[in-house]
Write a protein that holds these residues in place. Structure first.
Motif, PDB file in Angstrom:
ATOM      1  N   TRP A 188     -10.633 111.867 -78.282  1.00 23.61           N
ATOM      2  CA  TRP A 188     -11.296 112.289 -79.523  1.00 23.61           C
ATOM      3  C   TRP A 188     -10.242 112.474 -80.600  1.00 23.61           C
ATOM      4  O   TRP A 188      -9.171 113.041 -80.348  1.00 23.61           O
ATOM      5  CB  TRP A 188     -12.035 113.615 -79.318  1.00 23.61           C
ATOM      6  CG  TRP A 188     -13.340 113.503 -78.595  1.00 23.61           C
ATOM      7  CD1 TRP A 188     -13.564 113.732 -77.273  1.00 23.61           C
ATOM      8  CD2 TRP A 188     -14.610 113.160 -79.151  1.00 23.61           C
ATOM      9  NE1 TRP A 188     -14.891 113.544 -76.973  1.00 23.61           N
ATOM     10  CE2 TRP A 188     -15.561 113.202 -78.105  1.00 23.61           C
ATOM     11  CE3 TRP A 188     -15.054 112.823 -80.444  1.00 23.61           C
ATOM     12  CZ2 TRP A 188     -16.914 112.916 -78.307  1.00 23.61           C
ATOM     13  CZ3 TRP A 188     -16.390 112.554 -80.650  1.00 23.61           C
ATOM     14  CH2 TRP A 188     -17.311 112.587 -79.582  1.00 23.61           C
ATOM     15  N   TYR A 189     -10.577 111.982 -81.802  1.00 22.86           N
ATOM     16  CA  TYR A 189      -9.694 112.119 -82.953  1.00 22.86           C
ATOM     17  C   TYR A 189     -10.493 112.679 -84.130  1.00 22.86           C
ATOM     18  O   TYR A 189     -11.691 112.476 -84.234  1.00 22.86           O
ATOM     19  CB  TYR A 189      -9.136 110.765 -83.394  1.00 22.86           C
ATOM     20  CG  TYR A 189      -8.197 110.118 -82.422  1.00 22.86           C
ATOM     21  CD1 TYR A 189      -8.665 109.289 -81.425  1.00 22.86           C
ATOM     22  CD2 TYR A 189      -6.827 110.326 -82.524  1.00 22.86           C
ATOM     23  CE1 TYR A 189      -7.806 108.688 -80.532  1.00 22.86           C
ATOM     24  CE2 TYR A 189      -5.954 109.718 -81.635  1.00 22.86           C
ATOM     25  CZ  TYR A 189      -6.448 108.899 -80.647  1.00 22.86           C
ATOM     26  OH  TYR A 189      -5.583 108.301 -79.771  1.00 22.86           O
ATOM     27  N   LYS A 190      -9.753 113.318 -85.023  1.00 22.95           N
ATOM     28  CA  LYS A 190     -10.346 113.773 -86.286  1.00 22.95           C
ATOM     29  C   LYS A 190      -9.696 112.963 -87.399  1.00 22.95           C
ATOM     30  O   LYS A 190      -8.460 112.889 -87.474  1.00 22.95           O
ATOM     31  CB  LYS A 190     -10.051 115.269 -86.476  1.00 22.95           C
ATOM     32  CG  LYS A 190     -10.574 115.860 -87.780  1.00 22.95           C
ATOM     33  CD  LYS A 190     -10.191 117.337 -87.877  1.00 22.95           C
ATOM     34  CE  LYS A 190     -10.722 117.967 -89.157  1.00 22.95           C
ATOM     35  NZ  LYS A 190     -10.303 119.386 -89.302  1.00 22.95           N
ATOM     36  N   GLN A 191     -10.498 112.345 -88.237  1.00 25.95           N
ATOM     37  CA  GLN A 191      -9.956 111.560 -89.342  1.00 25.95           C
ATOM     38  C   GLN A 191     -10.435 112.169 -90.644  1.00 25.95           C
ATOM     39  O   GLN A 191     -11.631 112.174 -90.936  1.00 25.95           O
ATOM     40  CB  GLN A 191     -10.378 110.094 -89.241  1.00 25.95           C
ATOM     41  CG  GLN A 191      -9.731 109.221 -90.305  1.00 25.95           C
ATOM     42  CD  GLN A 191     -10.067 107.745 -90.154  1.00 25.95           C
ATOM     43  OE1 GLN A 191     -11.119 107.390 -89.627  1.00 25.95           O
ATOM     44  NE2 GLN A 191      -9.175 106.879 -90.597  1.00 25.95           N
ATOM     45  N   GLU A 192      -9.481 112.681 -91.417  1.00 27.32           N
ATOM     46  CA  GLU A 192      -9.831 113.242 -92.720  1.00 27.32           C
ATOM     47  C   GLU A 192      -9.599 112.165 -93.771  1.00 27.32           C
ATOM     48  O   GLU A 192     -10.342 111.214 -93.863  1.00 27.32           O
ATOM     49  CB  GLU A 192      -9.064 114.536 -92.959  1.00 27.32           C
ATOM     50  CG  GLU A 192      -9.496 115.609 -91.953  1.00 27.32           C
ATOM     51  CD  GLU A 192      -8.732 116.894 -92.033  1.00 27.32           C
ATOM     52  OE1 GLU A 192      -9.116 117.775 -92.827  1.00 27.32           O
ATOM     53  OE2 GLU A 192      -7.764 117.037 -91.268  1.00 27.32           O
ATOM     54  N   LEU A 252      -7.191 114.972 -80.921  1.00 32.83           N
ATOM     55  CA  LEU A 252      -7.811 116.239 -80.529  1.00 32.83           C
ATOM     56  C   LEU A 252      -7.720 116.433 -79.017  1.00 32.83           C
ATOM     57  O   LEU A 252      -7.143 117.407 -78.548  1.00 32.83           O
ATOM     58  CB  LEU A 252      -9.282 116.271 -80.975  1.00 32.83           C
ATOM     59  CG  LEU A 252      -9.554 116.258 -82.474  1.00 32.83           C
ATOM     60  CD1 LEU A 252     -11.055 116.161 -82.738  1.00 32.83           C
ATOM     61  CD2 LEU A 252      -8.980 117.491 -83.140  1.00 32.83           C
ATOM     62  N   LEU A 310     -12.940 124.175 -80.827  1.00 33.12           N
ATOM     63  CA  LEU A 310     -13.342 122.855 -80.367  1.00 33.12           C
ATOM     64  C   LEU A 310     -13.266 122.781 -78.849  1.00 33.12           C
ATOM     65  O   LEU A 310     -12.358 123.350 -78.242  1.00 33.12           O
ATOM     66  CB  LEU A 310     -12.425 121.774 -80.953  1.00 33.12           C
ATOM     67  CG  LEU A 310     -12.712 121.257 -82.352  1.00 33.12           C
ATOM     68  CD1 LEU A 310     -12.508 122.322 -83.415  1.00 33.12           C
ATOM     69  CD2 LEU A 310     -11.873 120.039 -82.655  1.00 33.12           C
ATOM     70  N   THR A 332     -18.521 126.481 -87.316  1.00 36.11           N
ATOM     71  CA  THR A 332     -17.903 125.468 -88.175  1.00 36.11           C
ATOM     72  C   THR A 332     -17.429 126.051 -89.497  1.00 36.11           C
ATOM     73  O   THR A 332     -18.022 127.004 -90.039  1.00 36.11           O
ATOM     74  CB  THR A 332     -18.886 124.321 -88.465  1.00 36.11           C
ATOM     75  OG1 THR A 332     -20.127 124.860 -88.929  1.00 36.11           O
ATOM     76  CG2 THR A 332     -19.117 123.468 -87.230  1.00 36.11           C
ATOM     77  N   ASP A 378     -13.596 121.713 -91.256  1.00 32.81           N
ATOM     78  CA  ASP A 378     -13.966 120.823 -90.147  1.00 32.81           C
ATOM     79  C   ASP A 378     -14.594 119.538 -90.665  1.00 32.81           C
ATOM     80  O   ASP A 378     -14.824 118.611 -89.883  1.00 32.81           O
ATOM     81  CB  ASP A 378     -14.959 121.525 -89.219  1.00 32.81           C
ATOM     82  CG  ASP A 378     -14.354 122.729 -88.509  1.00 32.81           C
ATOM     83  OD1 ASP A 378     -15.106 123.704 -88.265  1.00 32.81           O
ATOM     84  OD2 ASP A 378     -13.143 122.699 -88.214  1.00 32.81           O
ATOM     85  N   ALA A 398     -14.990 116.053 -91.679  1.00 35.46           N
ATOM     86  CA  ALA A 398     -14.130 114.905 -91.349  1.00 35.46           C
ATOM     87  C   ALA A 398     -14.989 113.883 -90.614  1.00 35.46           C
ATOM     88  O   ALA A 398     -16.165 114.122 -90.338  1.00 35.46           O
ATOM     89  CB  ALA A 398     -12.967 115.327 -90.452  1.00 35.46           C
ATOM     90  N   TYR A 427     -15.207 112.184 -87.013  1.00 35.24           N
ATOM     91  CA  TYR A 427     -14.735 112.413 -85.651  1.00 35.24           C
ATOM     92  C   TYR A 427     -14.896 111.101 -84.868  1.00 35.24           C
ATOM     93  O   TYR A 427     -15.987 110.563 -84.747  1.00 35.24           O
ATOM     94  CB  TYR A 427     -15.502 113.572 -84.998  1.00 35.24           C
ATOM     95  CG  TYR A 427     -15.088 114.882 -85.616  1.00 35.24           C
ATOM     96  CD1 TYR A 427     -15.683 115.320 -86.801  1.00 35.24           C
ATOM     97  CD2 TYR A 427     -14.068 115.653 -85.070  1.00 35.24           C
ATOM     98  CE1 TYR A 427     -15.277 116.495 -87.416  1.00 35.24           C
ATOM     99  CE2 TYR A 427     -13.656 116.836 -85.667  1.00 35.24           C
ATOM    100  CZ  TYR A 427     -14.257 117.244 -86.848  1.00 35.24           C
ATOM    101  OH  TYR A 427     -13.835 118.412 -87.447  1.00 35.24           O
TER     102      TYR A 427
END
Lengths: 111, 115
Positions: free
Chosen positions: A35-39, A46, A61, A79, A83, A85, A87
Motif C-alpha cells: 500500500w502506498y499513499k500518493q499526495e 505504507l 492506519l 481521519t 489523510d 490523498a 491510496y
C-alpha cells in the motif's frame, strides 16, 4: 493477465470518520501486496503484506491481507484532512520484481 | 534521511527526440525500478534492475527504452525516439533488497512532455 482492482475509486468523508479501502487482485504467482499513499507527486510506502491474517498497524492506519480471497483492506481511523490523498495498492508477482498497481482510491477528508 | 533524487523535474522535448531521465537511488540499495504515470491514470511498472542487468520488464518497456547504471550512483532511463504518448510522470524507485526487504522508496518524479 495480472490485475489489481481497488474500490471505491473515490471517497469523501469528514474528519473523524473511519474509512476502509479495498484492494483485490489476480496475479500469477503472488509474492507481496503493498500500500502506498500518493499526495502531490511520488507514492510513499505504507505497508507490505505477505501473510494472511496478520494485521500491520502504523498509527491510525492498519492493513490486513486475505490470500485465500485475494484481497486486502486498508483502514484509516479518526481521519484527518492530511489523510487526503490517493491510496495505491500494488501487487508483486513471483517472477521477479514486477509490480502491478491498482488505479488508486482518491480519499478526500473534509474539515 | 536518505532519499531518491531525480533530474530534471520537468523535461519538454519534441517528438522523435531522445531523452535521458536521471535518478540517484539511495546509496546502499540494490534494486532499482522505473515506473510511469500518465496524467490521471494508474502507476505502471516499466522495469526493474539488479546486479547491473534488467531483472524484469513490462510490455511497455519496448526497444525504445533502455536503462543503464553508468557509474556507482546514477540510474538512467533512455527513450530513444519519443512519441506523444510517452508524455507522463516517470518515477524512479529503489529498495534495499527483495522479498521482505522490498520497501520501495520513490523519487519525486520527472514530468516528461512530448510535443
Amino acid at each position: 493477465e495480472d490485475k489489481v482492482v481497488q474500490s471505491p475509486l473515490s471517497l469523501v468523508v469528514h474528519e473523524g470518520d473511519t474509512v476502509t479501502l479495498n484492494c483485490s487482485y489476480e496475479v500469477t504467482n503472488f509474492r507481496s501486496l503493498l500500500w502506498y499513499k500518493q499526495e502531490k507527486k511520488a507514492p510513499t510506502f505504507l505497508f507490505m503484506l505477505t501473510s494472511s491474517g496478520i494485521e500491520k498497524k502504523s498509527g491510525r492506519l492498519s492493513s490486513i491481507l486475505d490470500k485465500k480471497e485475494l484481497f486486502s483492506i486498508l483502514n484509516i481511523t479518526a481521519t484527518q484532512t492530511g489523510d487526503s490523498a490517493i491510496y495505491l495498492c500494488a501487487v508483486e508477482n513471483n517472477y521477479g520484481q514486477n509490480f502491478v498497481f491498482g488505479p488508486g482510491t482518491r480519499l478526500s477528508v473534509l474539515p | 534521511e536518505p532519499e531518491v533524487t531525480q533530474t530534471p523535474s520537468h523535461q519538454v522535448t519534441q517528438m522523435g527526440q531522445e531523452v535521458i531521465l536521471r535518478c540517484v537511488p539511495i546509496s546502499n540499495h540494490l534494486y532499482f525500478y522505473w515506473y510511469r504515470q500518465i496524467l490521471g491514470q494508474k502507476v505502471e511498472f516499466l522495469v526493474s534492475f539488479y546486479n547491473n542487468e534488467i531483472s524484469e520488464k513490462s510490455e511497455i518497456f519496448d526497444d525504445q527504452f533502455s536503462v543503464e547504471r553508468p557509474d556507482g550512483s546514477n540510474f538512467t532511463l533512455k527513450i530513444r525516439s519519443t512519441k506523444l504518448e510517452d508524455s507522463a510522470m516517470y518515477f524512479c524507485a529503489s529498495s534495499p533488497g527483495a522479498g521482505l526487504y522490498n520497501e520501495q522508496f520513490f523519487g519525486p518524479g520527472t514530468r516528461l512532455t512530448v510535443l
